[in-house]
Design a protein around this motif. Sequence first.
Motif, PDB file in Angstrom:
ATOM      1  N   TYR A 291       0.800  -1.216   0.000  1.00 51.40           N
ATOM      2  CA  TYR A 291       0.000   0.000   0.000  1.00 51.40           C
ATOM      3  C   TYR A 291       0.839   1.274   0.000  1.00 51.40           C
ATOM      4  CZ  TYR A 291      -3.640  -3.311   1.280  1.00 51.40           C
ATOM      5  OH  TYR A 291      -4.503  -4.370   1.287  1.00 51.40           O
ATOM      6  N   GLY A 292       2.032   1.208   0.563  1.00 51.21           N
ATOM      7  CA  GLY A 292       2.879   2.394   0.635  1.00 51.21           C
ATOM      8  C   GLY A 292       3.828   2.535  -0.539  1.00 51.21           C
ATOM      9  N   GLY A 293       3.998   1.456  -1.306  1.00 53.00           N
ATOM     10  CA  GLY A 293       4.879   1.500  -2.468  1.00 53.00           C
ATOM     11  C   GLY A 293       6.306   1.074  -2.150  1.00 53.00           C
ATOM     12  N   ILE A 294       7.054   0.790  -3.205  1.00 55.70           N
ATOM     13  CA  ILE A 294       8.462   0.407  -3.067  1.00 55.70           C
ATOM     14  C   ILE A 294       9.245   1.597  -2.526  1.00 55.70           C
ATOM     15  CG2 ILE A 294      10.531  -0.271  -4.353  1.00 55.70           C
ATOM     16  CD1 ILE A 294       8.701  -1.678  -6.335  1.00 55.70           C
ATOM     17  N   PRO A 295      10.150   1.380  -1.569  1.00 53.63           N
ATOM     18  CA  PRO A 295      10.956   2.491  -1.058  1.00 53.63           C
ATOM     19  C   PRO A 295      11.699   3.202  -2.188  1.00 53.63           C
ATOM     20  CG  PRO A 295      11.261   0.534   0.294  1.00 53.63           C
ATOM     21  CD  PRO A 295      10.472   0.112  -0.900  1.00 53.63           C
ATOM     22  N   LYS A 296      11.769   4.531  -2.115  1.00 53.75           N
ATOM     23  CA  LYS A 296      12.435   5.297  -3.166  1.00 53.75           C
ATOM     24  C   LYS A 296      13.923   4.993  -3.211  1.00 53.75           C
ATOM     25  CE  LYS A 296       9.126   9.127  -3.070  1.00 53.75           C
ATOM     26  NZ  LYS A 296       8.937  10.586  -2.830  1.00 53.75           N
ATOM     27  N   ARG A 297      14.470   4.667  -2.061  1.00 52.64           N
ATOM     28  CA  ARG A 297      15.899   4.357  -2.006  1.00 52.64           C
ATOM     29  C   ARG A 297      16.101   3.116  -1.144  1.00 52.64           C
ATOM     30  NH1 ARG A 297      20.110   5.333   1.422  1.00 52.64           N
ATOM     31  NH2 ARG A 297      18.727   6.410   2.873  1.00 52.64           N
ATOM     32  N   ILE A 298      16.822   2.135  -1.691  1.00 54.15           N
ATOM     33  CA  ILE A 298      17.103   0.923  -0.937  1.00 54.15           C
ATOM     34  C   ILE A 298      18.258   1.184   0.018  1.00 54.15           C
ATOM     35  CG2 ILE A 298      17.745  -1.515  -1.061  1.00 54.15           C
ATOM     36  CD1 ILE A 298      16.614  -1.612  -3.846  1.00 54.15           C
ATOM     37  N   GLN A 299      18.044   0.923   1.285  1.00 53.80           N
ATOM     38  CA  GLN A 299      19.102   1.096   2.276  1.00 53.80           C
ATOM     39  C   GLN A 299      20.216   0.083   2.035  1.00 53.80           C
ATOM     40  OE1 GLN A 299      16.777   0.462   5.864  1.00 53.80           O
ATOM     41  NE2 GLN A 299      16.797   2.658   6.293  1.00 53.80           N
ATOM     42  N   LYS A 300      21.343   0.324   2.661  1.00 53.27           N
ATOM     43  CA  LYS A 300      22.408  -0.668   2.607  1.00 53.27           C
ATOM     44  C   LYS A 300      21.900  -1.955   3.232  1.00 53.27           C
ATOM     45  CE  LYS A 300      26.336   2.512   2.648  1.00 53.27           C
ATOM     46  NZ  LYS A 300      27.576   2.929   3.342  1.00 53.27           N
ATOM     47  N   ILE A 301      22.391  -3.077   2.720  1.00 48.56           N
ATOM     48  CA  ILE A 301      21.902  -4.382   3.159  1.00 48.56           C
ATOM     49  C   ILE A 301      22.036  -4.547   4.672  1.00 48.56           C
ATOM     50  CG2 ILE A 301      22.238  -6.879   2.980  1.00 48.56           C
ATOM     51  CD1 ILE A 301      20.919  -5.550   0.534  1.00 48.56           C
ATOM     52  N   LYS A 302      23.160  -4.139   5.227  1.00 46.21           N
ATOM     53  CA  LYS A 302      23.355  -4.266   6.674  1.00 46.21           C
ATOM     54  C   LYS A 302      22.319  -3.469   7.438  1.00 46.21           C
ATOM     55  CE  LYS A 302      28.349  -5.163   6.494  1.00 46.21           C
ATOM     56  NZ  LYS A 302      29.701  -4.658   6.855  1.00 46.21           N
ATOM     57  N   LYS A 303      21.984  -2.275   6.945  1.00 44.04           N
ATOM     58  CA  LYS A 303      20.993  -1.427   7.603  1.00 44.04           C
ATOM     59  C   LYS A 303      19.602  -2.031   7.505  1.00 44.04           C
ATOM     60  CE  LYS A 303      23.137   2.116   9.362  1.00 44.04           C
ATOM     61  NZ  LYS A 303      23.026   2.398  10.834  1.00 44.04           N
ATOM     62  N   LEU A 304      19.273  -2.564   6.321  1.00 48.68           N
ATOM     63  CA  LEU A 304      17.972  -3.212   6.140  1.00 48.68           C
ATOM     64  C   LEU A 304      17.795  -4.340   7.142  1.00 48.68           C
ATOM     65  CD1 LEU A 304      17.219  -3.606   2.312  1.00 48.68           C
ATOM     66  CD2 LEU A 304      15.755  -2.540   4.035  1.00 48.68           C
ATOM     67  N   ARG A 305      18.837  -5.107   7.300  1.00 50.17           N
ATOM     68  CA  ARG A 305      18.795  -6.243   8.228  1.00 50.17           C
ATOM     69  C   ARG A 305      18.658  -5.760   9.668  1.00 50.17           C
ATOM     70  NH1 ARG A 305      22.023 -11.838   7.870  1.00 50.17           N
ATOM     71  NH2 ARG A 305      21.680 -12.616   9.983  1.00 50.17           N
ATOM     72  N   GLU A 306      19.443  -4.767  10.028  1.00 49.16           N
ATOM     73  CA  GLU A 306      19.425  -4.257  11.403  1.00 49.16           C
ATOM     74  C   GLU A 306      18.096  -3.589  11.743  1.00 49.16           C
ATOM     75  OE1 GLU A 306      22.702  -1.605  11.650  1.00 49.16           O
ATOM     76  OE2 GLU A 306      24.230  -3.179  11.510  1.00 49.16           O
ATOM     77  N   ASN A 307      17.508  -2.895  10.763  1.00 41.68           N
ATOM     78  CA  ASN A 307      16.320  -2.089  11.038  1.00 41.68           C
ATOM     79  C   ASN A 307      15.014  -2.883  11.070  1.00 41.68           C
ATOM     80  OD1 ASN A 307      17.905   0.191  11.187  1.00 41.68           O
ATOM     81  ND2 ASN A 307      17.519   0.832   9.070  1.00 41.68           N
ATOM     82  N   PHE A 308      15.051  -4.151  10.645  1.00 43.63           N
ATOM     83  CA  PHE A 308      13.809  -4.924  10.564  1.00 43.63           C
ATOM     84  C   PHE A 308      13.145  -5.073  11.926  1.00 43.63           C
ATOM     85  CE2 PHE A 308      11.297  -8.884  10.274  1.00 43.63           C
ATOM     86  CZ  PHE A 308      10.438  -8.508   9.249  1.00 43.63           C
ATOM     87  N   SER A 309      13.950  -5.160  12.970  1.00 42.62           N
ATOM     88  CA  SER A 309      13.380  -5.337  14.319  1.00 42.62           C
ATOM     89  C   SER A 309      12.563  -4.123  14.748  1.00 42.62           C
ATOM     90  CB  SER A 309      14.494  -5.597  15.339  1.00 42.62           C
ATOM     91  OG  SER A 309      15.370  -4.478  15.419  1.00 42.62           O
ATOM     92  N   ARG A 310      12.735  -2.992  14.039  1.00 38.38           N
ATOM     93  CA  ARG A 310      12.009  -1.774  14.390  1.00 38.38           C
ATOM     94  C   ARG A 310      10.850  -1.475  13.431  1.00 38.38           C
ATOM     95  NH1 ARG A 310      17.400  -0.516  15.575  1.00 38.38           N
ATOM     96  NH2 ARG A 310      17.808   0.420  13.539  1.00 38.38           N
ATOM     97  N   VAL A 311      10.530  -2.429  12.563  1.00 36.10           N
ATOM     98  CA  VAL A 311       9.440  -2.234  11.604  1.00 36.10           C
ATOM     99  C   VAL A 311       8.110  -2.048  12.327  1.00 36.10           C
ATOM    100  CG1 VAL A 311       7.999  -3.456   9.918  1.00 36.10           C
ATOM    101  CG2 VAL A 311      10.469  -3.418   9.638  1.00 36.10           C
ATOM    102  N   ARG A 312       7.332  -1.080  11.852  1.00 36.76           N
ATOM    103  CA  ARG A 312       5.978  -0.868  12.363  1.00 36.76           C
ATOM    104  C   ARG A 312       4.997  -0.909  11.203  1.00 36.76           C
ATOM    105  NH1 ARG A 312       4.349   3.945  15.525  1.00 36.76           N
ATOM    106  NH2 ARG A 312       2.563   2.596  15.849  1.00 36.76           N
ATOM    107  N   GLY A 313       3.841  -1.501  11.443  1.00 32.61           N
ATOM    108  CA  GLY A 313       2.830  -1.560  10.400  1.00 32.61           C
ATOM    109  C   GLY A 313       2.182  -0.208  10.176  1.00 32.61           C
ATOM    110  N   LYS A 314       2.255   0.290   8.949  1.00 41.32           N
ATOM    111  CA  LYS A 314       1.638   1.575   8.621  1.00 41.32           C
ATOM    112  C   LYS A 314       0.163   1.418   8.278  1.00 41.32           C
ATOM    113  CE  LYS A 314       6.004   3.213   6.620  1.00 41.32           C
ATOM    114  NZ  LYS A 314       6.676   3.663   5.376  1.00 41.32           N
ATOM    115  N   PHE A 315      -0.277   0.186   8.102  1.00 40.52           N
ATOM    116  CA  PHE A 315      -1.661  -0.061   7.694  1.00 40.52           C
ATOM    117  C   PHE A 315      -2.299  -1.122   8.565  1.00 40.52           C
ATOM    118  CE2 PHE A 315       0.857   1.300   4.085  1.00 40.52           C
ATOM    119  CZ  PHE A 315       0.118   2.379   3.611  1.00 40.52           C
ATOM    120  N   SER A 316      -1.959  -1.114   9.846  1.00 40.94           N
ATOM    121  CA  SER A 316      -2.450  -2.152  10.745  1.00 40.94           C
ATOM    122  C   SER A 316      -3.605  -1.637  11.589  1.00 40.94           C
ATOM    123  CB  SER A 316      -1.325  -2.642  11.663  1.00 40.94           C
ATOM    124  OG  SER A 316      -1.823  -3.528  12.632  1.00 40.94           O
ATOM    125  N   ILE A 317      -4.761  -2.271  11.514  1.00 40.41           N
ATOM    126  CA  ILE A 317      -5.898  -1.835  12.318  1.00 40.41           C
ATOM    127  C   ILE A 317      -5.758  -2.311  13.757  1.00 40.41           C
ATOM    128  CG2 ILE A 317      -7.498  -1.780  10.383  1.00 40.41           C
ATOM    129  CD1 ILE A 317      -8.625  -4.440  11.279  1.00 40.41           C
TER     130      ILE A 317
END
Length: 407
Positions: A358-384
């Motif tokens: 729903y939010g679209g593909i990120p405009k810029r892909i983060q570095k792989i290490k950052k993507l991996r590290e940041n997953f634990s902080r993911v929040r649902g933008k469309f979660s009821i």
Amino acid sequence: HKLQHKSELVKEGADLLHKLETLDSLASKSVQTVSRKGLEKVVDLADELCQEGGDIVEARALLALDTQAFLEQEYLRAKQVGDERRRIHREIRLLMEYKYSSEPDDANVEARRERLAHVISASGRSHRDFSIENIKNLRSRDSYAKSAGLLGLLRKGVFKKGMLMYTSKDIPTSLLVCAEEMYLLENGHEMTSSERSNKKERVKRFKNKALANFRNILEYCGEVKCEDPDGAARKILRRGIKAFEAGDDDLLVEMYLQMMKQLNNPVGRSEMTKPILDITNRFVDTFDSHRNGSSAYANALALMAMMVSVIPLSTKSSEYDPDDGSITMEDRVIVWMLNNMLTTQTKKYISSIHNVKYGGIPKRIQKIKKLRENFSRVRGKFSIADESELDDGPEQENEHLYLQRNT
């Protein structure tokens, strides 16, 4: 003293009158705009003043609705007054657009959502209809074994059994029969030599992409030597984005099938996970933020996390559904995750799927290490499920749309 007492009574009376006027105005406005925060203020003030009335009763009734029903009322009111800018939970908006549209884009949306809700409940989660093995274009196990040549002939049973299970070796062919190959199989006898040759070349290109993708998976997960494992992961993400932009659902579905294959790894999972308590059968199989030193299974979890954070599952996934068209690839993947990824972060994978959908593909892909590290902080933008994500009313400049049409 008498004058002071009279003055206080007058002040109290004025305050009471002001609160009653505020309650009357706020109740009317909040009911008309279907604003949750406004309705809550109305009920609190009505309780304080011991007041009841038409709008107050309606405010209580609206707040008594469950989350989805309340969101539906928000949608209906916004649609009624023509407020297209009102932010309403996306999943509900899509469902309501079908339910209340004379020309729905997808006649199966409502049935699919209701059926999915039933299937992922405790009683029906293992429903066979949602199995990835029921994807219409999934390659047959005989075809998969045959593609391995002589080795596949000698070890046919092993290849057939392992088609959708983890392996540390390259796969002999794609897991999916692409549209071009399917057309060739069904209509090849009616085609000219030139047409068959053209189709075969397209099938070859698809299979080569599939094989290259699986090799990149093995490289990032540590199954084969690789000087730049992060580069291998980045190739996967770029390949997925290009496939989505080109409308190549075959490759998107193939890529996610490959990841589910590699996560269907009972041995790898058991090596890194233990039940929290013997009586729970719940596991903690989160992946470490660093790739080096992690198991192949942990790295596969991380790679899946990166994929769902960047690549949509498909663009036209209904093509891979059974003939009734009621189940999408997204439904299959989510149910598969709920059944097979016994992790405390499973909901983050599903939230990421919806964030990208729903939010679209990120405009810029983060570095792989950052993507991996940041997953634990993911929040649902469309979660009821998150009350803070709910609509709190229309934008201020659009409130007049609701107030001038008192229905």
